[in-house]
Structures are given as structure tokens and as C-alpha cells.
Design a protein around this motif. Structure first.
Motif, PDB file in Angstrom:
ATOM      1  N   LEU A 118      63.086  35.617  61.630  1.00 54.27           N
ATOM      2  CA  LEU A 118      62.382  35.022  62.769  1.00 54.27           C
ATOM      3  C   LEU A 118      63.323  34.243  63.683  1.00 54.27           C
ATOM      4  O   LEU A 118      63.882  33.214  63.286  1.00 54.27           O
ATOM      5  CB  LEU A 118      61.275  34.091  62.248  1.00 54.27           C
ATOM      6  CG  LEU A 118      60.486  33.296  63.274  1.00 54.27           C
ATOM      7  CD1 LEU A 118      59.711  34.224  64.208  1.00 54.27           C
ATOM      8  CD2 LEU A 118      59.532  32.329  62.574  1.00 54.27           C
ATOM      9  N   ASP A 119      63.481  34.740  64.912  1.00 56.61           N
ATOM     10  CA  ASP A 119      64.203  33.987  65.935  1.00 56.61           C
ATOM     11  C   ASP A 119      63.267  32.895  66.451  1.00 56.61           C
ATOM     12  O   ASP A 119      62.045  33.055  66.457  1.00 56.61           O
ATOM     13  CB  ASP A 119      64.613  34.927  67.067  1.00 56.61           C
ATOM     14  CG  ASP A 119      65.459  34.228  68.119  1.00 56.61           C
ATOM     15  OD1 ASP A 119      66.169  33.273  67.763  1.00 56.61           O
ATOM     16  OD2 ASP A 119      65.404  34.638  69.292  1.00 56.61           O
ATOM     17  N   LEU A 120      63.826  31.785  66.910  1.00 60.02           N
ATOM     18  CA  LEU A 120      62.985  30.678  67.378  1.00 60.02           C
ATOM     19  C   LEU A 120      62.727  30.729  68.884  1.00 60.02           C
ATOM     20  O   LEU A 120      61.698  30.248  69.359  1.00 60.02           O
ATOM     21  CB  LEU A 120      63.625  29.338  67.002  1.00 60.02           C
ATOM     22  CG  LEU A 120      63.735  29.059  65.502  1.00 60.02           C
ATOM     23  CD1 LEU A 120      64.347  27.681  65.260  1.00 60.02           C
ATOM     24  CD2 LEU A 120      62.377  29.152  64.819  1.00 60.02           C
ATOM     25  N   GLY A 121      63.656  31.295  69.642  1.00 63.95           N
ATOM     26  CA  GLY A 121      63.501  31.329  71.094  1.00 63.95           C
ATOM     27  C   GLY A 121      62.756  32.562  71.570  1.00 63.95           C
ATOM     28  O   GLY A 121      63.359  33.483  72.126  1.00 63.95           O
ATOM     29  N   LEU A 122      61.458  32.577  71.380  1.00 64.14           N
ATOM     30  CA  LEU A 122      60.640  33.730  71.744  1.00 64.14           C
ATOM     31  C   LEU A 122      59.996  33.526  73.116  1.00 64.14           C
ATOM     32  O   LEU A 122      59.776  32.390  73.543  1.00 64.14           O
ATOM     33  CB  LEU A 122      59.577  33.969  70.675  1.00 64.14           C
ATOM     34  CG  LEU A 122      60.133  34.221  69.262  1.00 64.14           C
ATOM     35  CD1 LEU A 122      58.986  34.301  68.256  1.00 64.14           C
ATOM     36  CD2 LEU A 122      60.967  35.496  69.232  1.00 64.14           C
ATOM     37  N   PRO A 123      59.663  34.607  73.831  1.00 65.08           N
ATOM     38  CA  PRO A 123      59.171  34.466  75.203  1.00 65.08           C
ATOM     39  C   PRO A 123      57.762  33.904  75.331  1.00 65.08           C
ATOM     40  O   PRO A 123      57.434  33.298  76.358  1.00 65.08           O
ATOM     41  CB  PRO A 123      59.228  35.908  75.740  1.00 65.08           C
ATOM     42  CG  PRO A 123      59.126  36.773  74.519  1.00 65.08           C
ATOM     43  CD  PRO A 123      59.843  36.020  73.443  1.00 65.08           C
ATOM     44  N   ASP A 124      56.918  34.084  74.334  1.00 65.33           N
ATOM     45  CA  ASP A 124      55.515  33.688  74.491  1.00 65.33           C
ATOM     46  C   ASP A 124      55.158  32.404  73.741  1.00 65.33           C
ATOM     47  O   ASP A 124      54.210  31.706  74.110  1.00 65.33           O
ATOM     48  CB  ASP A 124      54.586  34.822  74.043  1.00 65.33           C
ATOM     49  CG  ASP A 124      54.816  35.241  72.596  1.00 65.33           C
ATOM     50  OD1 ASP A 124      55.900  34.939  72.058  1.00 65.33           O
ATOM     51  OD2 ASP A 124      53.922  35.872  72.013  1.00 65.33           O
ATOM     52  N   ARG A 125      55.896  32.073  72.688  1.00 69.74           N
ATOM     53  CA  ARG A 125      55.614  30.855  71.926  1.00 69.74           C
ATOM     54  C   ARG A 125      56.834  30.509  71.090  1.00 69.74           C
ATOM     55  O   ARG A 125      57.670  31.366  70.811  1.00 69.74           O
ATOM     56  CB  ARG A 125      54.379  31.018  71.051  1.00 69.74           C
ATOM     57  CG  ARG A 125      54.479  32.110  69.991  1.00 69.74           C
ATOM     58  CD  ARG A 125      53.157  32.305  69.275  1.00 69.74           C
ATOM     59  NE  ARG A 125      52.178  32.971  70.127  1.00 69.74           N
ATOM     60  CZ  ARG A 125      50.885  33.100  69.807  1.00 69.74           C
ATOM     61  NH1 ARG A 125      50.431  32.578  68.691  1.00 69.74           N
ATOM     62  NH2 ARG A 125      50.061  33.732  70.610  1.00 69.74           N
TER      63      ARG A 125
END
Length: 241
Positions: free
Chosen positions: A53-60
Motif C-alpha cells: 500500500l502506497d500512502l500518496g493516493l489520488p483519491d484518499r
């Protein structure tokens, strides 16, 4: 092993999917938190064993995604992110992440961490997986009884040393998957790989001789070793000592 990769950078994801695929993983790529949560909804297929899981996601934010995952599933989560500050690490682990890896990372270390959290059997379907891992393993006529720590080939008992048995049992957990030297030493010898290369080669050679199957364990040059499955896996890399 099925793995869910949550990463919004297609270039980074493509490179990671390629490497993981060469190591025997079946990877689904989710580009957003919403897509990741949808992918984890049970649909009758084999469950994911690990989520990267990456933390910098576009929606949340990835922290929110982890919290949502943990509220409905026990699947192991490894946060893979550029956020290196200690507060983020602590927050992620407190939310229920099983591990936290900072970019840039060593691919060998990431692979070892993936296998480590998968072995804990905390994911959806973990009880079934634990039951499967408790039973005998069999590949190409070799039967590994882990409860009794006995090995037989075509019905013939083969006496092995403790380390030889542990090494064979590790490789047999996922036939076709390449286990890196570092991971093998960490799990079998409980020590580091550096300076111990000859020890591993000697044990591999002894296994091949005692089992009478010189082609059962394959060396993948520059990486490690794998157990050849009943049906060979393509594109496993150049083999050699």
C-alpha cells in the motif's frame, strides 16, 4: 501467491509488477484507494495474501485505506512509501499495518518482508492456509511430512539433517518461486547471508545427492534457489551455480 499492489504511479507499478511476477507472484494493480477496497471485496476467488500500500493516493490518504482494510479484513498490509518520518511509521503501524517500508528500498528486502508477513497467516482465508501449510508437501515424487520431519522419494525414506530438512521445506512451500539467498539464511539459519554463500551451496548439493534428484532444486544466478514444480515455470531467469 496473490498480491494486491496499490500504487498510483504506473511507471513504478509496472516495474514492481514485472519483478514480482518473475518471483512467482500473481499481482493485481490498483491505482486508487477506492479501487483497492473494491478489489478486496470477496468474490469467490483465492484471497490476497499481502497488500502493498502506497500512502500518496489520488483519491484518499493511504492511512485511511489501511484503516478501512483493517476494519473488514485481516489481510497483511505492508505500507510502501516515501514518508520516512517516525511519526508516519508509528501511525501506520498503530492503524494495523504489518510492516512499513520506505522508498527507495532494496528489492530483496521487500521480497523477504512480503514472505514474512504472508507466513503469519493473518489474511482472509488464513485458517485454511494454515491448515494447508500444516499438512505434507509433495512435489515431483518428493513427500515432505513437516509434522514428523520426514522426507520420502517415491516411497523411499531419505534421512536429512535438520538444516537440510528446513531448507527443503522452505523451498517446497512455493514450488517455482525463487527464494533469495538472504531470505533463505534469514529463515533457515536465522542469520545474515554475507560470507555464508559456501554453506548454502553445500547444503543444496547435499540435498540433490540425498534425494537422487539433481534437477529438483535450481540455482537462479545472482538471486537464489527455487524448487522446480511439476510443471516448469517460464522465465525464471538464467540458472547456474
Amino acid at each position: 501467491m496473490r498480491l494486491l499492489l496499490v500504487e498510483d504511479d504506473d511507471r513504478v507499478a509496472a516495474a514492481l509488477v514485472a519483478v514480482l511476477g518473475r518471483h512467482g507472484f500473481q499481482v493485481r494493480h490498483a491505482r486508487s484507494g477506492h479501487e483497492a477496497l473494491d478489489a478486496l471485496v470477496p468474490d469467490g476467488s483465492d484471497p490476497y495474501r499481502v497488500v502493498l500500500l502506497d500512502l500518496g493516493l489520488p483519491d484518499r490518504d493511504g492511512f485511511e485505506v489501511c484503516s478501512r482494510i483493517r476494519a473488514g479484513s485481516g489481510v497483511p498490509v505492508i505500507m510502501v512509501t516515501a514518508r520516512a518520518d517516525i511519526r508516519s511509521r508509528i501511525h501506520g503501524l498503530n492503524l494495523g499495518a504489518d510492516d512499513y517500508v520506505v522508498k527507495p528500498y532494496d528489492m530483496g528486502e521487500l521480497l523477504a518482508r512480503i514472505h514474512a508477513v504472508a507466513r503469519r497467516g493473518t489474511g482472509t482465508g488464513g485458517d485454511q492456509q494454515d491448515e494447508k501449510q500444516a499438512g505434507p508437501l509433495e512435489s515431483r515424487g518428493v513427500v515432505i511430512d513437516r509434522e514428523r520431519r520426514r522426507v520420502s522419494v517415491e516411497g523411499r525414506d531419505v534421512p536429512l539433517t535438520r538444516k537440510e530438512f528446513d531448507l527443503l521445506a522452505l523451498l517446497a512451500q512455493s514450488p517455482g518461486v525463487v527464494y533469495r539467498r538472504e531470505q533463505i539464511f534469514s529463515e533457515v539459519w536465522r542469520s545474515g547471508w554475507e560470507g555464508n554463500g559456501r554453506t548454502l551451496e553445500v547444503h543444496i548439493g547435499s540435498l540433490r545427492t540425498k534425494l537422487g534428484l539433481p534437477g529438483l532444486v535450481e540455482a537462479v544466478r545472482g538471486v537464489g534457489y527455487r524448487l522446480i514444480p511439476d510443471e516448469p515455470v517460464a522465465d525464471a531467469g538464467e540458472a547456474g551455480r
